[in-house]
Design a protein around this motif. Structure first.
Motif, PDB file in Angstrom:
ATOM      1  N   LEU A  37       0.826  -1.210   0.000  1.00 25.73           N
ATOM      2  CA  LEU A  37       0.000   0.000   0.000  1.00 25.73           C
ATOM      3  C   LEU A  37       0.861   1.260   0.000  1.00 25.73           C
ATOM      4  O   LEU A  37       0.523   2.248  -0.655  1.00 25.73           O
ATOM      5  N   ALA A  38       1.990   1.233   0.684  1.00 26.59           N
ATOM      6  CA  ALA A  38       2.903   2.374   0.665  1.00 26.59           C
ATOM      7  C   ALA A  38       3.472   2.586  -0.739  1.00 26.59           C
ATOM      8  O   ALA A  38       3.714   3.719  -1.154  1.00 26.59           O
ATOM      9  N   ALA A  39       3.661   1.512  -1.466  1.00 30.46           N
ATOM     10  CA  ALA A  39       4.215   1.601  -2.822  1.00 30.46           C
ATOM     11  C   ALA A  39       3.244   2.266  -3.798  1.00 30.46           C
ATOM     12  O   ALA A  39       3.669   2.784  -4.821  1.00 30.46           O
ATOM     13  N   VAL A  40       1.958   2.248  -3.484  1.00 29.73           N
ATOM     14  CA  VAL A  40       0.968   2.859  -4.381  1.00 29.73           C
ATOM     15  C   VAL A  40       0.373   4.137  -3.785  1.00 29.73           C
ATOM     16  O   VAL A  40      -0.695   4.579  -4.200  1.00 29.73           O
ATOM     17  N   ALA A  91       0.712  -7.871  -6.257  1.00 30.11           N
ATOM     18  CA  ALA A  91       0.400  -8.922  -5.297  1.00 30.11           C
ATOM     19  C   ALA A  91       0.470  -8.331  -3.889  1.00 30.11           C
ATOM     20  O   ALA A  91       1.180  -7.359  -3.645  1.00 30.11           O
ATOM     21  N   GLY A  92      -0.236  -8.929  -2.971  1.00 33.12           N
ATOM     22  CA  GLY A  92      -0.250  -8.454  -1.591  1.00 33.12           C
ATOM     23  C   GLY A  92       0.855  -9.019  -0.728  1.00 33.12           C
ATOM     24  O   GLY A  92       0.897  -8.758   0.467  1.00 33.12           O
ATOM     25  N   ASP A  93       1.789  -9.784  -1.332  1.00 32.00           N
ATOM     26  CA  ASP A  93       2.854 -10.420  -0.545  1.00 32.00           C
ATOM     27  C   ASP A  93       4.245  -9.940  -0.950  1.00 32.00           C
ATOM     28  O   ASP A  93       5.231 -10.628  -0.758  1.00 32.00           O
ATOM     29  N   LEU A  94       4.321  -8.736  -1.502  1.00 32.28           N
ATOM     30  CA  LEU A  94       5.592  -8.204  -1.991  1.00 32.28           C
ATOM     31  C   LEU A  94       6.386  -7.562  -0.859  1.00 32.28           C
ATOM     32  O   LEU A  94       5.866  -6.710  -0.144  1.00 32.28           O
ATOM     33  N   ALA A  95       7.644  -7.946  -0.747  1.00 33.84           N
ATOM     34  CA  ALA A  95       8.498  -7.414   0.316  1.00 33.84           C
ATOM     35  C   ALA A  95       9.427  -6.317  -0.170  1.00 33.84           C
ATOM     36  O   ALA A  95       9.856  -5.475   0.619  1.00 33.84           O
ATOM     37  N   GLY A  96       9.743  -6.289  -1.461  1.00 36.97           N
ATOM     38  CA  GLY A  96      10.733  -5.351  -1.959  1.00 36.97           C
ATOM     39  C   GLY A  96      10.180  -4.201  -2.773  1.00 36.97           C
ATOM     40  O   GLY A  96      10.931  -3.348  -3.232  1.00 36.97           O
ATOM     41  N   ILE A  97       8.881  -4.160  -2.943  1.00 36.40           N
ATOM     42  CA  ILE A  97       8.238  -3.130  -3.772  1.00 36.40           C
ATOM     43  C   ILE A  97       8.311  -1.771  -3.078  1.00 36.40           C
ATOM     44  O   ILE A  97       8.202  -1.684  -1.857  1.00 36.40           O
ATOM     45  N   THR A  98       8.513  -0.726  -3.877  1.00 28.45           N
ATOM     46  CA  THR A  98       8.538   0.644  -3.334  1.00 28.45           C
ATOM     47  C   THR A  98       7.734   1.557  -4.251  1.00 28.45           C
ATOM     48  O   THR A  98       7.385   1.179  -5.374  1.00 28.45           O
ATOM     49  N   GLY A 113       1.016  -2.595 -21.140  1.00 29.84           N
ATOM     50  CA  GLY A 113       1.449  -2.705 -19.761  1.00 29.84           C
ATOM     51  C   GLY A 113       2.951  -2.674 -19.633  1.00 29.84           C
ATOM     52  O   GLY A 113       3.683  -2.898 -20.599  1.00 29.84           O
ATOM     53  N   ALA A 114       3.414  -2.375 -18.423  1.00 22.57           N
ATOM     54  CA  ALA A 114       4.830  -2.435 -18.069  1.00 22.57           C
ATOM     55  C   ALA A 114       4.935  -3.358 -16.861  1.00 22.57           C
ATOM     56  O   ALA A 114       4.222  -3.180 -15.874  1.00 22.57           O
ATOM     57  N   VAL A 115       5.820  -4.354 -16.963  1.00 24.35           N
ATOM     58  CA  VAL A 115       5.929  -5.389 -15.939  1.00 24.35           C
ATOM     59  C   VAL A 115       7.364  -5.485 -15.448  1.00 24.35           C
ATOM     60  O   VAL A 115       8.308  -5.421 -16.244  1.00 24.35           O
ATOM     61  N   LEU A 116       7.522  -5.655 -14.141  1.00 24.99           N
ATOM     62  CA  LEU A 116       8.847  -5.842 -13.568  1.00 24.99           C
ATOM     63  C   LEU A 116       9.377  -7.220 -13.938  1.00 24.99           C
ATOM     64  O   LEU A 116       8.642  -8.215 -13.885  1.00 24.99           O
ATOM     65  N   PRO A 164      18.053  -4.984  -7.270  1.00 29.23           N
ATOM     66  CA  PRO A 164      18.267  -6.066  -6.313  1.00 29.23           C
ATOM     67  C   PRO A 164      17.170  -6.115  -5.248  1.00 29.23           C
ATOM     68  O   PRO A 164      16.897  -5.121  -4.587  1.00 29.23           O
ATOM     69  N   GLY A 165      16.514  -7.264  -5.142  1.00 30.26           N
ATOM     70  CA  GLY A 165      15.480  -7.487  -4.133  1.00 30.26           C
ATOM     71  C   GLY A 165      14.139  -6.845  -4.410  1.00 30.26           C
ATOM     72  O   GLY A 165      13.178  -7.057  -3.668  1.00 30.26           O
ATOM     73  N   GLU A 166      14.039  -6.076  -5.459  1.00 31.58           N
ATOM     74  CA  GLU A 166      12.814  -5.316  -5.731  1.00 31.58           C
ATOM     75  C   GLU A 166      11.612  -6.208  -6.033  1.00 31.58           C
ATOM     76  O   GLU A 166      10.478  -5.848  -5.739  1.00 31.58           O
ATOM     77  N   ALA A 167      11.843  -7.375  -6.597  1.00 30.62           N
ATOM     78  CA  ALA A 167      10.752  -8.281  -6.946  1.00 30.62           C
ATOM     79  C   ALA A 167      10.489  -9.329  -5.868  1.00 30.62           C
ATOM     80  O   ALA A 167       9.680 -10.229  -6.062  1.00 30.62           O
ATOM     81  N   ALA A 168      11.138  -9.195  -4.723  1.00 30.26           N
ATOM     82  CA  ALA A 168      11.013 -10.194  -3.657  1.00 30.26           C
ATOM     83  C   ALA A 168       9.576 -10.300  -3.159  1.00 30.26           C
ATOM     84  O   ALA A 168       8.907  -9.302  -2.926  1.00 30.26           O
ATOM     85  N   ASP A 169       9.128 -11.553  -3.013  1.00 30.93           N
ATOM     86  CA  ASP A 169       7.823 -11.815  -2.431  1.00 30.93           C
ATOM     87  C   ASP A 169       7.951 -12.980  -1.461  1.00 30.93           C
ATOM     88  O   ASP A 169       9.014 -13.566  -1.322  1.00 30.93           O
ATOM     89  N   VAL A 170       6.857 -13.286  -0.777  1.00 27.22           N
ATOM     90  CA  VAL A 170       6.866 -14.353   0.219  1.00 27.22           C
ATOM     91  C   VAL A 170       5.910 -15.443  -0.232  1.00 27.22           C
ATOM     92  O   VAL A 170       4.692 -15.253  -0.202  1.00 27.22           O
TER      93      VAL A 170
END
Length: 180
Positions: A37-40, A91-98, A113-116, A164-170
């Motif tokens: 939510l902070a990322a958006v 996704a709601g499980d992203l750890a590295g998104i900003t 569209g633009a996709v990471l 680095p780590g930007e696409a990290a999810d759980v």
């Protein structure tokens, strides 16, 4: 981020994590959903597709009907509340998104569209900014259990390399341990 909405898919079953509510798992003391939510921030509206969660405010809630239909059905449910020309889909499980990630994706949007793209070269279908009309046109009449990669893969996509780590999810307990 003007004229940008956001859809956050936060209703998965988390089978590999024994059914835990993944978006509420904490990384660095912050629930994953709050990171997303902070990322958006600045997007309006922000629609979270999944069960309503206490303490999450300033969002609209949506659910696919019936629940459990997968990400394409969830995306279709969220799109029902979007009136902007562009929409971030995360996704709601992203750890590295900003917020910077979302801004870069929005700036790169050229076609549909633009996709990471992660460090292994894989498109992260649930880290993107899309033209709303393109998404609506791509959603099948029966979205339940449709494959997201198949539905979105037909669109004109701009790939954006992840830092680095930007696409990290759980997805697994190992992911959570590594990211904490």
């Amino acid at each position: 981020m003007s004229e940008l909405a956001a859809i956050v898919l936060a209703g998965g079953a988390a089978r590999r994590l024994s059914g835990v509510d993944k978006p509420l798992l904490e990384v660095g003391g912050v629930p994953l959903l709050r990171r997303v939510l902070a990322a958006v921030r600045g997007a309006d509206p922000v629609i979270v597709v999944g069960p309503e969660r206490d303490g999450i405010e300033a969002v609209r809630w949506a659910r696919e009907d019936p629940p459990g239909g997968g990400p394409v059905a969830a995306l279709a449910a969220g799109l029902g509340q979007v009136t902007t020309p562009r929409v971030a889909v995360l996704a709601g499980d992203l750890a590295g998104i900003t917020n910077s990630t979302v801004e870069r994706l929005g700036a790169a949007l050229d076609g549909d569209g633009a996709v990471l793209v992660d460090e292994q070269g894989h498109r992260q279908w649930l880290i993107g900014v899309w033209r709303t009309a393109s998404l609506r046109a791509a959603i099948p009449a029966e979205p339940h259990h449709a494959a997201l990669r198949t539905v979105l893969g037909r669109l004109a996509i701009t790939d954006v390399a992840a830092g680095p780590g930007e696409a990290a999810d759980v997805d697994t307990p190992e992911d959570l341990d590594r990211l904490r």
